[in-house]
Design a protein around this motif. Structure first.
Motif, PDB file in Angstrom:
ATOM      1  N   LYS A  87      15.314  18.876   1.971  1.00  0.00           N
ATOM      2  CA  LYS A  87      16.586  18.696   2.320  1.00  0.00           C
ATOM      3  C   LYS A  87      16.637  19.009   3.908  1.00  0.00           C
ATOM      4  O   LYS A  87      17.191  18.330   4.598  1.00  0.00           O
ATOM      5  CB  LYS A  87      17.319  19.744   1.637  1.00  0.00           C
ATOM      6  N   ASP A 156      22.558  19.665   1.633  1.00  0.00           N
ATOM      7  CA  ASP A 156      22.572  18.284   1.041  1.00  0.00           C
ATOM      8  C   ASP A 156      23.998  17.726   1.738  1.00  0.00           C
ATOM      9  O   ASP A 156      24.551  16.551   1.058  1.00  0.00           O
ATOM     10  CB  ASP A 156      22.656  18.290  -0.489  1.00  0.00           C
ATOM     11  N   SER A 315      24.852  14.321  -0.301  1.00  0.00           N
ATOM     12  CA  SER A 315      23.818  13.394  -0.392  1.00  0.00           C
ATOM     13  C   SER A 315      23.035  13.722  -1.449  1.00  0.00           C
ATOM     14  O   SER A 315      22.645  14.870  -2.075  1.00  0.00           O
ATOM     15  CB  SER A 315      22.933  13.796   0.768  1.00  0.00           C
ATOM     16  N   ARG A 316      22.799  12.262  -2.423  1.00  0.00           N
ATOM     17  CA  ARG A 316      22.016  12.319  -3.631  1.00  0.00           C
ATOM     18  C   ARG A 316      20.941  11.553  -3.318  1.00  0.00           C
ATOM     19  O   ARG A 316      21.040  10.475  -3.611  1.00  0.00           O
ATOM     20  CB  ARG A 316      22.811  12.254  -4.822  1.00  0.00           C
ATOM     21  N   TRP A 324      18.779  17.615  -6.966  1.00  0.00           N
ATOM     22  CA  TRP A 324      19.920  17.597  -6.343  1.00  0.00           C
ATOM     23  C   TRP A 324      20.715  19.085  -6.092  1.00  0.00           C
ATOM     24  O   TRP A 324      21.260  19.246  -5.083  1.00  0.00           O
ATOM     25  CB  TRP A 324      21.056  16.816  -7.265  1.00  0.00           C
TER      26      TRP A 324
END
Length: 392
Positions: A87, A156, A315-316, A324
């Protein structure tokens, strides 16, 4: 007939005149030099029936500070567990390609927070405690270092490629909603009367006491189509997205709260209030619901501004969906491999990294119903004030 002047006198007079001209140019107000440019950048407000319109800070150049490397805030922070190097890599790339500088703050393992350090009555799971403590650590840092304003990202977070253009319009809205006088030049380009700005969330709602005043941004290609939205809760958009609406309207408003903390801003006064109410007195909630409680209860005098649809998404990345979240929602053994997407966004920075690295100015939408667009079109929307019927 005028007497002939000595050469030395002519040179002296000429020099004085030139010096005066130069000083006059240098001493002109920056406002006057750039006023015509600002007029070109900000189109006039639109006329909307059943509303009241007024110019929203069109001519205050300080608003364009939102396009600097800290997005108009004194600091930008990003919270991330040291173990999530994946990440951190992705966020570093997104920030670099967007011209954003930030300070990295380590996340907290809730299992390492001793019970004696928790507020009285707090009874939450270790991941929720860790998230709460990590965010409060940032606010503690703000208070200790006297940071006036800060934008706080989680690792994320994602945003549209036109983020800095979007923030100009959001700042216009925030100034109006926070009741910054139109002729003032506030200390923050977002206005001076706010505690929290909910830029990224997974659901938000309008403060009941102020349900008539909105800053409305129509014809915005970065608005996520309604059929793809997965918000926990959302404002009533029927006034703009009803039978005559086009589903491309974004609104800024006085917020009664929001949930999720992908990206939000806090002022110094807001950080102090949060530290007191969510650490020093009995408290038992997740970080976002604690913020929401402060927003909705007027006893706290906590001023919140939200935007919907949100400007900061989540964001995935491609891979097993267990990667996630570090909160650990759901059964890890039932997670499946999913393709990359970014919630709440249309022209995602994360999903357009390849285009950005190549220096392209045309970007891909993540939705099949929406076209590829040039950056000038993606960031073209402009907003105006609306006071709905029944408002003061």
């Amino acid at each position: 007939m005028l007497p002939k002047l000595p050469i030395r006198v002519i040179i002296a007079v000429t020099s004085i005149v030139l010096i005066c001209v130069v000083l006059n140019l240098l001493c002109r107000s920056p406002y006057s030099r750039d006023k015509e440019l600002v007029d070109l950048l900000e189109p006039p407000v639109k006329s909307i029936s059943n509303t009241i319109q007024r110019d929203a800070y069109t001519h205050d150049q300080s608003i364009y500070q939102v396009q600097n490397e800290t997005l108009g805030f004194q600091e930008v922070y990003m919270i991330s567990l040291p173990s999530r190097t994946d990440k951190r890599d992705a966020f570093a790339m997104q920030a670099a390609l967007s011209g954003i500088t930030y300070r990295q703050i380590d996340g907290v393992d809730g299992r390492e927070v001793p019970g004696k350090a928790l507020p009285h009555t707090m009874d939450q799971s270790a991941p929720v405690v860790g998230c709460w403590r990590a965010h409060l650590n940032v606010l503690q840092k703000m208070v200790n270092e006297k940071v006036a304003t800060a934008l706080i990202f989680e690792d994320d977070a994602d945003w549209d490629v036109s983020f800095k253009q979007q923030l100009v319009q959001f700042a216009r809205g925030s100034r109006y909603i926070s009741q910054t006088a139109e002729n003032d030049v506030p200390k923050s380009p977002y206005g001076d009367n706010w505690d929290i700005l909910w830029l990224g969330h997974c659901g938000t709602w309008v403060l009941a006491e102020d349900k008539h005043r909105f800053f409305v941004i129509p014809d915005d290609p970065t608005v996520e189509p309604p059929q793809y939205r997965c918000n926990v809760v959302s404002p009533d958009m029927s006034y703009w997205e009803g039978q005559d609406g086009d589903n491309t309207t974004r609104i800024v408003f006085n917020s009664g709260g929001a949930v999720c903390t992908a990206g939000y801003a806090v002022s110094q006064q807001g950080a102090r209030k949060i530290l007191y109410h969510m650490s020093m007195v009995p408290f038992n909630n997740a970080i976002d619901w604690g913020y929401a409680e402060l927003c909705k209860d007027k006893r706290y005098n906590f001023n919140c501004v939200s935007v919907f649809p949100q400007l900061i998404g989540v964001s995935r990345p491609t891979g097993n969906s267990s990667k996630w979240s570090d909160i650990g929602y759901g059964d890890e053994s039932t997670r499946t491999v999913r393709s990359a997407h970014s919630q709440y966004l249309v022209y995602s920075t994360r999903l357009n990294i390849a285009n950005l690295l190549e220096g392209r100015t045309v970007f891909d939408s993540q939705y099949p119903t929406l076209p590829r667009l040039d950056i000038s079109d993606i960031g073209s929307a402009s907003g105006h004030v609306e006071v709905l019927d029944g408002g003061g």
